[in-house]
Design a protein around this motif. Structure first.
Motif, PDB file in Angstrom:
ATOM      1  N   ASN A 170       0.020  -2.107   2.730  1.00 29.86           N
ATOM      2  CA  ASN A 170       0.632  -2.119   4.068  1.00 29.86           C
ATOM      3  C   ASN A 170       1.006  -0.702   4.505  1.00 29.86           C
ATOM      4  O   ASN A 170       0.764  -0.295   5.633  1.00 29.86           O
ATOM      5  N   LYS A 171       1.582   0.031   3.569  1.00 27.81           N
ATOM      6  CA  LYS A 171       2.029   1.384   3.910  1.00 27.81           C
ATOM      7  C   LYS A 171       0.853   2.342   4.089  1.00 27.81           C
ATOM      8  O   LYS A 171       0.763   3.065   5.077  1.00 27.81           O
ATOM      9  N   LYS A 172      -0.045   2.324   3.111  1.00 27.16           N
ATOM     10  CA  LYS A 172      -1.121   3.331   3.108  1.00 27.16           C
ATOM     11  C   LYS A 172      -2.206   3.039   4.147  1.00 27.16           C
ATOM     12  O   LYS A 172      -2.739   3.952   4.755  1.00 27.16           O
ATOM     13  N   GLU A 173      -2.530   1.757   4.306  1.00 26.26           N
ATOM     14  CA  GLU A 173      -3.659   1.431   5.186  1.00 26.26           C
ATOM     15  C   GLU A 173      -3.187   0.948   6.545  1.00 26.26           C
ATOM     16  O   GLU A 173      -4.006   0.691   7.415  1.00 26.26           O
ATOM     17  N   ASN A 174      -1.879   0.755   6.663  1.00 20.07           N
ATOM     18  CA  ASN A 174      -1.318   0.295   7.928  1.00 20.07           C
ATOM     19  C   ASN A 174      -1.908  -1.061   8.353  1.00 20.07           C
ATOM     20  O   ASN A 174      -2.195  -1.289   9.526  1.00 20.07           O
ATOM     21  N   ILE A 175      -2.132  -1.933   7.355  1.00 17.14           N
ATOM     22  CA  ILE A 175      -2.662  -3.258   7.660  1.00 17.14           C
ATOM     23  C   ILE A 175      -1.495  -4.220   7.883  1.00 17.14           C
ATOM     24  O   ILE A 175      -0.547  -4.258   7.100  1.00 17.14           O
ATOM     25  N   THR A 176      -1.590  -4.949   8.964  1.00 19.55           N
ATOM     26  CA  THR A 176      -0.556  -5.924   9.304  1.00 19.55           C
ATOM     27  C   THR A 176      -0.567  -7.056   8.279  1.00 19.55           C
ATOM     28  O   THR A 176      -1.635  -7.473   7.844  1.00 19.55           O
TER      29      THR A 176
END
Lengths: 225, 420
Positions: A188-194
């Motif tokens: 979530n943090k690194k790839e900014n995936i919801t």
């Protein structure tokens, strides 16, 4: 990223009507990590299925990444799932006759990526999960934690916008559960995936940014963790 | 295009329950195997029977004289009479539908006392006086020399064409019979030709014990006057020989003072009618074979369809997972249909191969044993029929897979995923 308003869902079995979702409004921004809690039968899984386009809603509006989800045929729905969504299930749902690498590569198969290329990509993802030496093993030769990490790799491989996880730690012990949550928060943090995670464990919910509680088909509480 | 994942899945599904796969495949295998063997046997039977006709013109009729059974024009009943040379012209003038008209005489015969002698050897054979046209009606394999020709007839030459068996009995093994003399009923004839029958079995051995000499020579040498033994007539193409038969009988009755109502006086045999019966019989056999064969095949294919339904049901959850990951209905349907087609085609091809193999084996054994089978010859199936059968299999496999495949995608993905 996700915008739903006034979603209703009723299940009809014979003469019985079950009104499961009674007008849900929810807005999830890109990169948010949200947990959904609720008693069994409250409608949290149904909500997740509708968000995952595995089920359709009766009323209301669902917009996913700017696309209005309504009356889609199964072909279009499958393509949207493949392109925008990744699934993580409680029971892992790996394909039993495919090895770890092939399981991870499956979403790319449906995008008609060449076998060599998709297997190479799958190996990268397995490496990130620390499972590269298990690549040739069949699911029944792996532990629960390993299976769930393979399932996460599979959910990630098509570079989805949203990951939907239905009780991802439900079948795991507490140590493994924390490991899986580590991976999910990291992604979530690194790839900014919801991320939307359905759970009934408080310590899992606490690790997300926001927890919404569903009671009898309505959102009754939103807590910022 | 080869898709390893697709074949891996098919292999997995078919291997998962080996006995079930085997039994399903066996249904289709047996269907096509039966179809091939039955059709091949029918063909063998047909070949065997048609061989009995040789190359004989099947649109031919034989007409001979018997005893009258009705008193007419001052004659009593029971009168014997002979056809005469003048009848030949009368018939060909009165009946334009005639293609070949071959009057024949015959002397003595088969199973009688020895009538043909050469040196110390002798035998009892059937002796015919013939016109060259006879070779167009009932052809033989000419092994050496020639058949009777027009000049032989015109000059009443004492020449003779002999059958293979005649040669065997009257000549040494390596002896050339051509231009040798044999004695027929006390008269010497020069051998000008040697033939063998185009038929098989008993009919062939009968044919091979014949001698043919010029018609005119026969009449003159054996004091027949201008009497004719019988007529062999064929009709022109497209005209049923029955037309010729009826007209010829009418003409002959008139010429020989036979009462029009007298059915016993003139003997006749219509080969075409017999042949048509045979053709009808074989058509019937073929229709029956197709009905039974297709029925058996259909039962096998329905079995495949049923099993595919079970497979789809068992794999509901797996299919649900695939759909959640983005498999479109087309991918799922084509996957299931491929499975079905592979199963039917493989087992069907196996049945086809084994069926053809069995027919070839029978053929080989028949030929090797040297058995002169009158009723059965060269069983086998037409190459086109084999291709058609394979095409039917592929189509049937696809149809068998279609229903289960549609069922697989008619379930909502979420219901499929939840299925236990």
């Amino acid at each position: 990223m996700i915008n739903i308003s006034n979603i209703h869902k009723t299940y009809v079995t014979g003469n019985n009507k079950l009104h499961v979702l009674k007008g849900i409004n929810l807005r999830v921004e890109a990169g948010e990590m949200i947990s959904v809690m609720g008693a069994s039968g409250s409608g949290k899984s149904t909500l997740l299925n509708i968000l995952g386009i595995l089920d359709n809603h009766d009323h209301g509006e669902y917009i996913l990444n700017g696309i209005r989800i309504e009356n889609l045929n199964e072909r279009k729905a499958a393509q949207l799932r493949n392109k925008y969504l990744g699934f993580v299930f409680q029971s892992f749902n790996l394909v039993s006759f495919k090895n770890a690498m092939e399981n991870v590569a499956l979403p790319l198969y449906y995008q008609s990526v060449k076998r060599k290329k998709r297997n190479a990509i799958a190996m990268e993802f397995l490496e990130r999960m620390g499972l590269s030496e298990w690549a040739q093993h069949l699911p029944n030769e792996l532990s629960g934690g390993q299976k769930q990490r393979i399932a996460i790799a599979r959910a990630l491989i098509a570079k989805p916008k949203v990951i939907l996880a239905d009780e991802p730690t439900g079948a795991l012990d507490s140590v493994t559960s924390q490991e899986v949550m580590d991976i999910l928060t990291d992604i979530n943090k690194k790839e900014n995936i919801t991320m939307l995670i359905v759970t009934h464990e408080h310590d899992i919910a606490k690790r997300t940014q926001k927890t919404i509680r569903i009671t009898d088909g309505m959102i009754t509480e939103t807590v910022i963790n | 295009m080869f898709d390893l994942d697709r074949w891996q899945e098919i292999y997995h599904v078919l291997r998962k329950n080996k006995l079930r796969t085997f039994l399903t495949a066996f249904g289709v295998f047996w269907g096509i195997f039966m179809l091939v063997v039955m059709m091949g046997s029918g063909e063998g039977l047909r070949n065997g029977i048609s061989q009995n006709f040789g190359d004989m013109a099947t649109n031919s009729v034989f007409i001979w004289a018997q005893q009258t059974s009705v008193p007419y024009k001052g004659f009593t009943r029971g009168r014997r009479f002979d056809y005469e040379n003048a009848d030949v012209r009368a018939l060909s003038e009165a009946i334009p539908e005639i293609k070949y008209l071959a009057p024949r005489t015959n002397v003595g015969g088969y199973n009688g006392s020895s009538n043909v002698i050469r040196g110390l050897k002798s035998g009892a054979f059937q002796i015919f006086g013939d016109y060259p046209v006879f070779d167009s009606i009932d052809p033989v394999n000419l092994l050496q020399g020639r058949f009777i020709n027009e000049l032989d007839v015109k000059e009443k030459r004492k020449v003779v064409v002999i059958g293979q068996r005649v040669k065997e009995l009257l000549f040494e093994k390596d002896e050339n019979p051509i231009n040798k003399y044999i004695q027929i009923n006390g008269v010497y004839f020069n051998v000008v030709g040697l033939f063998s029958s185009k038929r098989t079995g008993e009919a062939a051995s009968y044919d091979n014990q014949r001698l043919h000499m010029p018609f005119t020579t026969c009449q003159k040498t054996f004091n027949m006057g201008d009497a004719i033994g019988f007529f062999n007539i064929t009709s022109k193409n497209g005209i049923p020989v029955a037309v010729v038969e009826e007209k010829a009988i009418r003409v002959l009755k008139k010429r020989h003072a036979v009462a029009p109502s007298d059915d016993a006086a003139i003997g006749h045999f219509n080969l075409e009618v017999e042949y048509k019966k045979m053709v009808g019989l074989f058509f019937g056999i073929r229709v029956l074979v197709w009905i039974v064969g297709i029925g058996t095949l259909l039962a096998g294919v329905i079995g495949v369809s049923n099993i595919m339904l079970v497979v789809v049901k068992e794999r509901t959850k797996e299919i649900g997972i695939q759909r959640a990951l983005g498999a479109t209905p087309r991918i799922i349907i084509s996957q299931i249909m491929t499975e079905s087609v592979v199963l039917t085609t493989f087992s069907g091809y196996f049945g086809l191969t084994l069926g053809v193999g069995l027919l070839e084996l029978i053929n080989y054994l028949l030929e090797k044993s040297g058995a002169d089978t009158e009723m059965f010859l060269h069983p086998g199936i037409n190459f086109n029929v084999a291709i058609i059968a394979l095409a039917i299999l592929v189509v049937a496999g696809a149809i068998a897979g279609l229903v289960p495949a549609r069922k697989a995608v008619s379930v909502k993905p979420i219901d499929a995923l939840r299925y236990e």
